[in-house]
Design a protein around this motif. Structure first.
Motif, mmCIF file in Angstrom:
data_model
loop_
_atom_site.group_PDB
_atom_site.id
_atom_site.type_symbol
_atom_site.label_atom_id
_atom_site.label_comp_id
_atom_site.label_asym_id
_atom_site.label_seq_id
_atom_site.Cartn_x
_atom_site.Cartn_y
_atom_site.Cartn_z
ATOM 1 N N ARG A 32 0.818 -1.210 0.000
ATOM 2 C CA ARG A 32 0.000 0.000 0.000
ATOM 3 C C ARG A 32 0.848 1.256 0.000
ATOM 4 N NH1 ARG A 32 -0.248 1.753 5.361
ATOM 5 N NH2 ARG A 32 0.507 0.245 6.877
ATOM 6 N N LYS A 33 2.144 1.108 -0.101
ATOM 7 C CA LYS A 33 3.023 2.276 -0.128
ATOM 8 C C LYS A 33 3.037 2.882 -1.517
ATOM 9 C CE LYS A 33 6.714 2.439 2.261
ATOM 10 N NZ LYS A 33 6.393 3.674 3.007
ATOM 11 N N GLN A 34 2.950 4.201 -1.581
ATOM 12 C CA GLN A 34 3.040 4.916 -2.847
ATOM 13 C C GLN A 34 4.410 5.574 -2.915
ATOM 14 O OE1 GLN A 34 0.643 4.831 -5.234
ATOM 15 N NE2 GLN A 34 -0.432 3.397 -3.894
ATOM 16 N N CYS A 35 5.288 5.037 -3.720
ATOM 17 C CA CYS A 35 6.638 5.574 -3.848
ATOM 18 C C CYS A 35 6.712 6.591 -4.980
ATOM 19 C CB CYS A 35 7.634 4.456 -4.111
ATOM 20 S SG CYS A 35 7.763 3.255 -2.772
ATOM 21 N N VAL A 36 7.669 7.488 -4.862
ATOM 22 C CA VAL A 36 7.925 8.451 -5.933
ATOM 23 C C VAL A 36 9.388 8.336 -6.332
ATOM 24 C CG1 VAL A 36 6.115 10.037 -5.175
ATOM 25 C CG2 VAL A 36 8.445 10.326 -4.314
ATOM 26 N N LEU A 37 9.654 8.637 -7.589
ATOM 27 C CA LEU A 37 11.004 8.550 -8.117
ATOM 28 C C LEU A 37 11.409 9.894 -8.689
ATOM 29 C CD1 LEU A 37 13.376 6.520 -8.809
ATOM 30 C CD2 LEU A 37 12.376 6.451 -11.107
ATOM 31 N N GLY A 38 12.537 10.403 -8.215
ATOM 32 C CA GLY A 38 13.092 11.644 -8.743
ATOM 33 C C GLY A 38 14.324 11.353 -9.571
ATOM 34 N N ILE A 39 14.402 11.972 -10.741
ATOM 35 C CA ILE A 39 15.500 11.742 -11.681
ATOM 36 C C ILE A 39 16.173 13.066 -12.027
ATOM 37 C CG2 ILE A 39 16.115 11.008 -14.016
ATOM 38 C CD1 ILE A 39 15.364 8.653 -12.353
ATOM 39 N N ASP A 40 17.498 13.063 -11.993
ATOM 40 C CA ASP A 40 18.299 14.192 -12.470
ATOM 41 C C ASP A 40 19.177 13.674 -13.594
ATOM 42 O OD1 ASP A 40 19.795 16.508 -12.826
ATOM 43 O OD2 ASP A 40 21.134 16.074 -11.151
ATOM 44 N N GLY A 41 18.793 14.012 -14.838
ATOM 45 C CA GLY A 41 19.479 13.429 -15.979
ATOM 46 C C GLY A 41 20.179 14.459 -16.844
ATOM 47 N N GLY A 42 21.413 14.164 -17.212
ATOM 48 C CA GLY A 42 22.183 15.078 -18.050
ATOM 49 C C GLY A 42 22.969 14.358 -19.119
ATOM 50 N N GLY A 43 23.962 15.033 -19.642
ATOM 51 C CA GLY A 43 24.730 14.504 -20.750
ATOM 52 C C GLY A 43 25.790 13.500 -20.353
ATOM 53 N N THR A 44 26.092 13.395 -19.056
ATOM 54 C CA THR A 44 27.126 12.464 -18.614
ATOM 55 C C THR A 44 26.610 11.404 -17.650
ATOM 56 O OG1 THR A 44 27.775 13.971 -16.816
ATOM 57 C CG2 THR A 44 28.964 14.157 -18.897
ATOM 58 N N VAL A 49 16.577 9.010 -7.180
ATOM 59 C CA VAL A 49 16.250 8.879 -5.759
ATOM 60 C C VAL A 49 14.842 8.317 -5.646
ATOM 61 C CG1 VAL A 49 15.825 10.081 -3.574
ATOM 62 C CG2 VAL A 49 17.745 10.772 -5.030
ATOM 63 N N LEU A 50 14.705 7.207 -4.929
ATOM 64 C CA LEU A 50 13.408 6.600 -4.652
ATOM 65 C C LEU A 50 13.009 6.957 -3.230
ATOM 66 C CD1 LEU A 50 11.184 4.573 -5.692
ATOM 67 C CD2 LEU A 50 12.492 2.794 -4.497
ATOM 68 N N ALA A 51 11.791 7.466 -3.052
ATOM 69 C CA ALA A 51 11.337 7.895 -1.725
ATOM 70 C C ALA A 51 9.917 7.413 -1.479
ATOM 71 C CB ALA A 51 11.405 9.415 -1.607
ATOM 72 N N ASP A 52 9.562 7.315 -0.192
ATOM 73 C CA ASP A 52 8.192 6.956 0.144
ATOM 74 C C ASP A 52 7.312 8.202 0.123
ATOM 75 O OD1 ASP A 52 8.555 8.344 2.547
ATOM 76 O OD2 ASP A 52 8.865 6.534 3.730
ATOM 77 N N SER A 53 6.060 8.061 0.486
ATOM 78 C CA SER A 53 5.104 9.159 0.374
ATOM 79 C C SER A 53 5.340 10.263 1.397
ATOM 80 C CB SER A 53 3.674 8.629 0.528
ATOM 81 O OG SER A 53 3.527 7.961 1.772
ATOM 82 N N TYR A 54 6.277 10.028 2.337
ATOM 83 C CA TYR A 54 6.635 11.052 3.323
ATOM 84 C C TYR A 54 7.946 11.751 2.975
ATOM 85 C CZ TYR A 54 3.056 8.664 6.025
ATOM 86 O OH TYR A 54 1.878 8.084 6.434
ATOM 87 N N GLY A 55 8.548 11.330 1.888
ATOM 88 C CA GLY A 55 9.810 11.932 1.485
ATOM 89 C C GLY A 55 11.034 11.239 2.035
#
Length: 351
Positions: A32-44, A49-55
């Motif tokens: 029942r956990k809702q995870c979020v995924l943050g991506i920082d993408g560049g040329g190299t 970062v994978l986080a739960d619903s509380y950050g």
């Protein structure tokens, strides 16, 4: 002014570590956990970062480049999914646990390009049998802003190969100054400093300019000694002009007058970025205009201490006393997490 503090993070691994019932708790809790995924993408590289619903951070991973304008949408999407899987594997989860993905990517400045990348990532995920509830492509500058100042109003100044200043109000309205690219803008950037550095060297070699220490540094570090070698490198070998910027700074630190002049010009241009952005934010926040505005430096040219950053800090704080220079609260990838959490919370409040 409130202090910029990192939010406390729960150690989820401890919560799940009861040996006798670990399987039950793990499956029941994570189902029942809702995870979020943050991506920082560049040329190299691409940071995730994978986080739960509380950050709370569950896992992090790093992969190859994901600048889709350079390598194509399919390859960029594959890279993003690879680091997503890497995070999930480290956290003992699957891609199906991810609700929202926000990727801040280099080259995502135009809406049409963001939509193209969103579609490509969605198709790549579905090919793996995964359907994320929400996929959002943002610019790398936008996630860097969120990571640097969090929920507060504030600004970032990015000085890398290019230059751009981004800021937001307390209610999340975003303003931008610069970011026009090297032909129309990028004043004060690594590219601009490198180009001006090469120019003073060519002028000296022609006998129409003053002597500069940069000529010797360029010959020593990059083997660019003559007209032929410089022209060949720049016009035929796709030479990284911005790579000359550290040598300009090095020469200025040794009191080379020509390089000092270049840095004075560059710091003036970057200060003007901040001035214009500050005025825009203050105009939009008239009731809070007298409050201090935090500003974080981001990018290879201005994020590390040097004579360049020292001059820049002095010019900004002297001419704009309402601006306070801070260190970024979080890296850009976690800024993407914060944006993803905000999107999820807004979706929840609307339902």
């Amino acid at each position: 002014m409130p202090e910029f503090q990192e939010r406390p993070r729960t150690n989820v691994a401890v919560f799940l570590a009861f040996p006798s019932k670990s399987g039950y708790y793990r499956s029941h809790f994570m189902a029942r956990k809702q995870c979020v995924l943050g991506i920082d993408g560049g040329g190299t590289k691409t940071a995730a970062v994978l986080a739960d619903s509380y950050g709370n951070v569950l896992a992090e991973d790093v992969g190859g480049p994901s600048n889709f304008l350079m390598i194509g949408v399919e390859e960029a999407a594959a890279t993003i999914l690879a680091v997503a899987e890497g995070c999930c594997e480290k956290a003992g989860l699957s891609l199906g646990h991810i609700h929202t993905v926000i990727a801040g990517l280099t080259g995502a400045g135009r809406a049409s390009e963001r939509e193209r990348m969103e579609t490509g990532l969605k198709n790549a995920a579905e090919a793996k049998g995964v359907s994320f509830e929400r996929i959002i492509i943002e610019t790398d500058a936008r996630i860097a802003l969120e990571g640097a100042v969090g929920k507060q109003a504030g600004m970032i100044l990015i000085g890398g190969t290019g230059s751009i200043a981004l800021g937001k109000t307390h209610d999340g309205k975003v303003f931008r100054v610069g970011g026009w690219g090297r032909i129309l803008g990028d004043e004060g950037s690594g590219y601009a400093i490198g180009r001006d550095g090469l120019n003073i060297v060519t002028r000296q070699l022609d006998g129409r300019g003053k002597t500069t220490l940069l000529t010797d540094l360029l010959a020593q570090h990059m083997n660019l000694k003559t007209q032929d070698t410089i022209i060949t490198a720049v016009y035929r070998e796709n030479f990284d002009v911005a790579s000359v910027a550290p040598l300009v700074i090095e020469a200025a630190e040794q009191h080379d007058a020509e390089c000092e002049r270049i840095l004075n010009k560059a710091t003036f241009e970057l200060t003007e970025h901040v001035r214009a952005l500050t005025l825009a934010l203050e105009s939009a926040m008239r009731d809070r205009a007298r409050r201090k505005l935090p500003l974080a430096f981001i990018g290879s040219v201005i994020s590390n201490p040097s004579v360049f950053t020292k001059i820049l800090e002095h010019k900004i704080t002297f001419s704009l006393p309402q601006v306070v220079i801070i260190k970024p609260q979080h890296p850009p990838a976690y800024g993407a997490v914060l944006l993803a959490l905000n999107e999820s919370h807004q979706e929840g409040s609307e339902s």
